[in-house]
Design a protein around this motif. Structure first.
Motif, mmCIF file in Angstrom:
data_model
loop_
_atom_site.group_PDB
_atom_site.id
_atom_site.type_symbol
_atom_site.label_atom_id
_atom_site.label_comp_id
_atom_site.label_asym_id
_atom_site.label_seq_id
_atom_site.Cartn_x
_atom_site.Cartn_y
_atom_site.Cartn_z
ATOM 1 N N TYR A 98 0.838 -1.195 0.000
ATOM 2 C CA TYR A 98 0.000 0.000 0.000
ATOM 3 C C TYR A 98 0.876 1.250 0.000
ATOM 4 C CZ TYR A 98 -3.656 3.289 1.474
ATOM 5 O OH TYR A 98 -4.537 4.345 1.553
ATOM 6 N N ALA A 99 1.987 1.208 0.760
ATOM 7 C CA ALA A 99 2.951 2.317 0.812
ATOM 8 C C ALA A 99 4.288 1.763 1.260
ATOM 9 C CB ALA A 99 2.482 3.420 1.751
ATOM 10 N N ILE A 100 5.340 2.537 1.024
ATOM 11 C CA ILE A 100 6.699 2.159 1.419
ATOM 12 C C ILE A 100 7.220 3.186 2.415
ATOM 13 C CG2 ILE A 100 9.092 1.959 0.598
ATOM 14 C CD1 ILE A 100 7.981 0.753 -1.983
ATOM 15 N N LEU A 101 7.877 2.710 3.459
ATOM 16 C CA LEU A 101 8.478 3.567 4.471
ATOM 17 C C LEU A 101 9.990 3.580 4.295
ATOM 18 C CD1 LEU A 101 6.571 2.191 7.607
ATOM 19 C CD2 LEU A 101 5.823 3.977 6.019
ATOM 20 N N GLY A 102 10.614 4.757 4.511
ATOM 21 C CA GLY A 102 12.069 4.847 4.462
ATOM 22 C C GLY A 102 12.575 5.029 3.035
ATOM 23 N N PRO A 103 13.917 4.979 2.914
ATOM 24 C CA PRO A 103 14.912 4.887 3.978
ATOM 25 C C PRO A 103 15.049 6.189 4.781
ATOM 26 C CG PRO A 103 15.793 4.111 1.863
ATOM 27 C CD PRO A 103 14.521 4.852 1.577
ATOM 28 N N GLY A 104 16.018 6.161 5.731
ATOM 29 C CA GLY A 104 16.293 7.324 6.556
ATOM 30 C C GLY A 104 17.422 8.178 6.013
ATOM 31 N N PHE A 105 18.402 7.556 5.357
ATOM 32 C CA PHE A 105 19.547 8.288 4.811
ATOM 33 C C PHE A 105 19.169 8.934 3.477
ATOM 34 C CE2 PHE A 105 23.651 6.355 6.809
ATOM 35 C CZ PHE A 105 23.242 6.803 8.049
ATOM 36 N N SER A 106 19.527 10.190 3.318
ATOM 37 C CA SER A 106 19.182 10.922 2.110
ATOM 38 C C SER A 106 19.758 10.279 0.854
ATOM 39 C CB SER A 106 19.669 12.370 2.223
ATOM 40 O OG SER A 106 18.977 13.060 3.241
ATOM 41 N N GLY A 107 20.988 9.769 0.943
ATOM 42 C CA GLY A 107 21.601 9.134 -0.222
ATOM 43 C C GLY A 107 20.820 7.924 -0.697
ATOM 44 N N SER A 108 20.277 7.161 0.250
ATOM 45 C CA SER A 108 19.474 5.990 -0.102
ATOM 46 C C SER A 108 18.121 6.396 -0.657
ATOM 47 C CB SER A 108 19.302 5.088 1.129
ATOM 48 O OG SER A 108 20.536 4.514 1.511
ATOM 49 N N VAL A 109 17.559 7.477 -0.139
ATOM 50 C CA VAL A 109 16.294 7.980 -0.692
ATOM 51 C C VAL A 109 16.504 8.435 -2.133
ATOM 52 C CG1 VAL A 109 14.504 9.744 -0.501
ATOM 53 C CG2 VAL A 109 15.415 8.670 1.573
ATOM 54 N N LYS A 110 17.600 9.119 -2.365
ATOM 55 C CA LYS A 110 17.871 9.687 -3.685
ATOM 56 C C LYS A 110 17.915 8.611 -4.768
ATOM 57 C CE LYS A 110 21.164 12.742 -6.035
ATOM 58 N NZ LYS A 110 22.405 13.539 -5.872
ATOM 59 N N VAL A 111 18.485 7.444 -4.463
ATOM 60 C CA VAL A 111 18.630 6.403 -5.480
ATOM 61 C C VAL A 111 17.411 5.490 -5.559
ATOM 62 C CG1 VAL A 111 21.143 6.423 -5.274
ATOM 63 C CG2 VAL A 111 19.820 4.771 -3.942
ATOM 64 N N THR A 112 16.411 5.710 -4.704
ATOM 65 C CA THR A 112 15.214 4.867 -4.738
ATOM 66 C C THR A 112 13.955 5.620 -5.153
ATOM 67 O OG1 THR A 112 14.776 5.249 -2.361
ATOM 68 C CG2 THR A 112 16.127 3.338 -2.933
ATOM 69 N N ALA A 113 13.979 6.937 -5.078
ATOM 70 C CA ALA A 113 12.771 7.728 -5.304
ATOM 71 C C ALA A 113 12.197 7.547 -6.701
ATOM 72 C CB ALA A 113 13.056 9.200 -5.037
ATOM 73 N N GLN A 114 13.051 7.386 -7.706
ATOM 74 C CA GLN A 114 12.548 7.207 -9.066
ATOM 75 C C GLN A 114 11.769 5.899 -9.195
ATOM 76 O OE1 GLN A 114 13.067 9.544 -11.859
ATOM 77 N NE2 GLN A 114 11.286 8.298 -12.388
ATOM 78 N N LEU A 115 12.223 4.874 -8.479
ATOM 79 C CA LEU A 115 11.549 3.578 -8.543
ATOM 80 C C LEU A 115 10.122 3.675 -8.014
ATOM 81 C CD1 LEU A 115 14.420 1.232 -7.266
ATOM 82 C CD2 LEU A 115 13.708 1.623 -9.632
ATOM 83 N N THR A 116 9.963 4.295 -6.850
ATOM 84 C CA THR A 116 8.625 4.398 -6.271
ATOM 85 C C THR A 116 7.751 5.350 -7.087
ATOM 86 O OG1 THR A 116 9.448 6.069 -4.706
ATOM 87 C CG2 THR A 116 9.335 3.800 -3.927
ATOM 88 N N SER A 117 8.368 6.379 -7.664
ATOM 89 C CA SER A 117 7.620 7.304 -8.506
ATOM 90 C C SER A 117 7.074 6.593 -9.735
ATOM 91 C CB SER A 117 8.513 8.474 -8.919
ATOM 92 O OG SER A 117 7.817 9.375 -9.761
ATOM 93 N N ASP A 118 7.921 5.803 -10.387
ATOM 94 C CA ASP A 118 7.496 5.063 -11.575
ATOM 95 C C ASP A 118 6.373 4.082 -11.242
ATOM 96 O OD1 ASP A 118 9.395 6.422 -13.037
ATOM 97 O OD2 ASP A 118 10.836 4.765 -13.078
ATOM 98 N N ALA A 119 6.422 3.521 -10.018
ATOM 99 C CA ALA A 119 5.407 2.548 -9.600
ATOM 100 C C ALA A 119 4.145 3.220 -9.074
ATOM 101 C CB ALA A 119 5.991 1.626 -8.524
#
Length: 383
Positions: A98-119
């Motif tokens: 339904y939703a994804i939580l995290g990550p906490g580190f900005s660098g990890s958010v930066k490399v994952t945000a496109q994936l969740t956006s596309d989905a």
């Protein structure tokens, strides 16, 4: 990690091991997946966030869940590694949460945000780097202030209350540190404040003697320290050893509970802006702290509050929609104001803007005799 961390039991979690497995019938539940720093250099961050989220889930489920559906959560360990985090976020998307939580580190958010956006899946995260909500991702939401909100308050504090003419900046060389450094530098320069020293350090660094020597040689009116928790404690000890007397200023992390515990007397006198703190003179936050300590046997830092708020943000947006709609959740979160009078779990009134940034009260604080004391409440930027 050492015995001072009461959550060692979580650090054995493997990169793909779920701490809480989703039971059968998940289609009849609110399925969340959390990707966080449960081991490695960010274990303090990730474990606090996890425990806060779990506490909120237990509370909500005890009252019937979200729109009558119980929340189920699976926790994955990113090992504080952006590459691992990216792989886990992709795995999470494949599991159709339904939703994804995290990550906490900005660098990890930066490399994952496109994936969740596309989905098209809402990602409610703990990263504070200013650039994150400027990436154009429409599914990314903060649980705390971004640096574009907090750093202007720091700059104003340095000018209006500390009355400085020059500042030495010590920052960690990652997305979090660079974002803070760049944003604050711009704000200081706009106010005519000289940056006497601009010192980059590394994540996980142990020896800060050379950096502190540079700080002392610069002779600035104040020192701004912007590092992760354990490194913050180490540099505070080194600064005290060097007998540097000027004000030590930070933003949330430097005044946090874990830094105070690790730095001991060296944390006394540290001042700065605090976006979230369990020392805030807010009854709902004090009740959260009491409940958290009773469950986990340690005082949470701001990351514990972030995890807790992430769940109540999702709850409020779902109730606004009146249904559980994965694709509709990001739009429901945008431009949403959540009042603590109607949803006590949100702790303080908050507004989420169209970019996923937050506006709410924050605080100025100081560490006195080993405890954080709030000296001033700063109101929301927009009424």
């Amino acid at each position: 990690m050492n015995k001072r961390h009461p959550f060692n039991r979580w650090l054995i979690v493997g990169a793909f091991a779920a701490c809480v497995a989703a039971p059968a019938g998940a289609q009849d539940a609110v399925k969340l997946i959390s990707v966080g720093e449960l081991s490695g250099g960010g274990a303090t961050v990730g474990t606090n966030f996890k425990n806060g989220a779990d506490l909120a889930i237990a509370e909500i489920n005890a009252k019937g869940g979200i729109l009558g559906k119980k929340i189920e959560v699976t926790h994955y360990d990113s090992q504080s590694n952006p590459g691992v985090a990216r792989g886990l976020i992709q795995r999470a998307i494949d599991e159709k949460p339904y939703a994804i939580l995290g990550p906490g580190f900005s660098g990890s958010v930066k490399v994952t945000a496109q994936l969740t956006s596309d989905a098209g899946i809402a990602q409610v995260m703990g990263g504070e780097a200013a650039e994150l909500t400027r990436l154009g991702m429409k599914t990314l939401f903060r649980t705390s202030f971004g640096q574009q909100s907090s750093m202007p308050k720091i700059a104003a504090y340095l000018v209006d209350e500390v009355k400085v003419k020059s500042v030495s900046m010590v920052w960690v060389n990652n997305d979090f540190g660079k974002g803070g450094r760049d944003t604050l530098s711009k704000e200081l320069q706009a106010r005519g404040i000289k940056i006497a020293a601009d010192i980059s350090t590394e994540a996980g660094q142990v020896d800060f003697a050379a950096d502190v020597a540079k700080v002392k040689a610069a002779g600035a009116d104040a020192v701004f320290v912007y590092l992760n928790e354990e490194e913050s404690a180490r540099i505070l000890k080194e600064i005290r050893k060097a007998d540097i007397k000027v004000p030590l200023i930070g933003e949330t992390t430097l005044l946090g509970q874990k830094v105070i515990e690790l730095a001991g007397e060296a944390a006394n006198g540290v001042r700065g802006h605090v976006g979230l703190t369990t020392d805030a003179p807010v009854p709902a936050i004090q009740e959260f702290r009491k409940t958290f300590v009773a469950k986990y046997n340690y005082v949470p830092d701001h990351n514990g509050i972030k995890g807790y708020l992430s769940i109540y943000m999702i709850k409020a947006a779902s109730e606004k929609m009146g249904k559980l709609d994965t694709k509709g959740l990001p739009d429901a979160l945008k431009n949403l104001t959540i009042l603590a009078s109607k949803e006590p779990g949100i702790l303080m009134d908050v507004t989420i803007d169209e970019n996923g940034d937050l506006d709410r009260d924050s605080f100025l604080g100081e560490v006195v005799n080993g405890k954080q004391q709030i000296t001033k409440i700063l109101p929301k930027l927009k009424k």
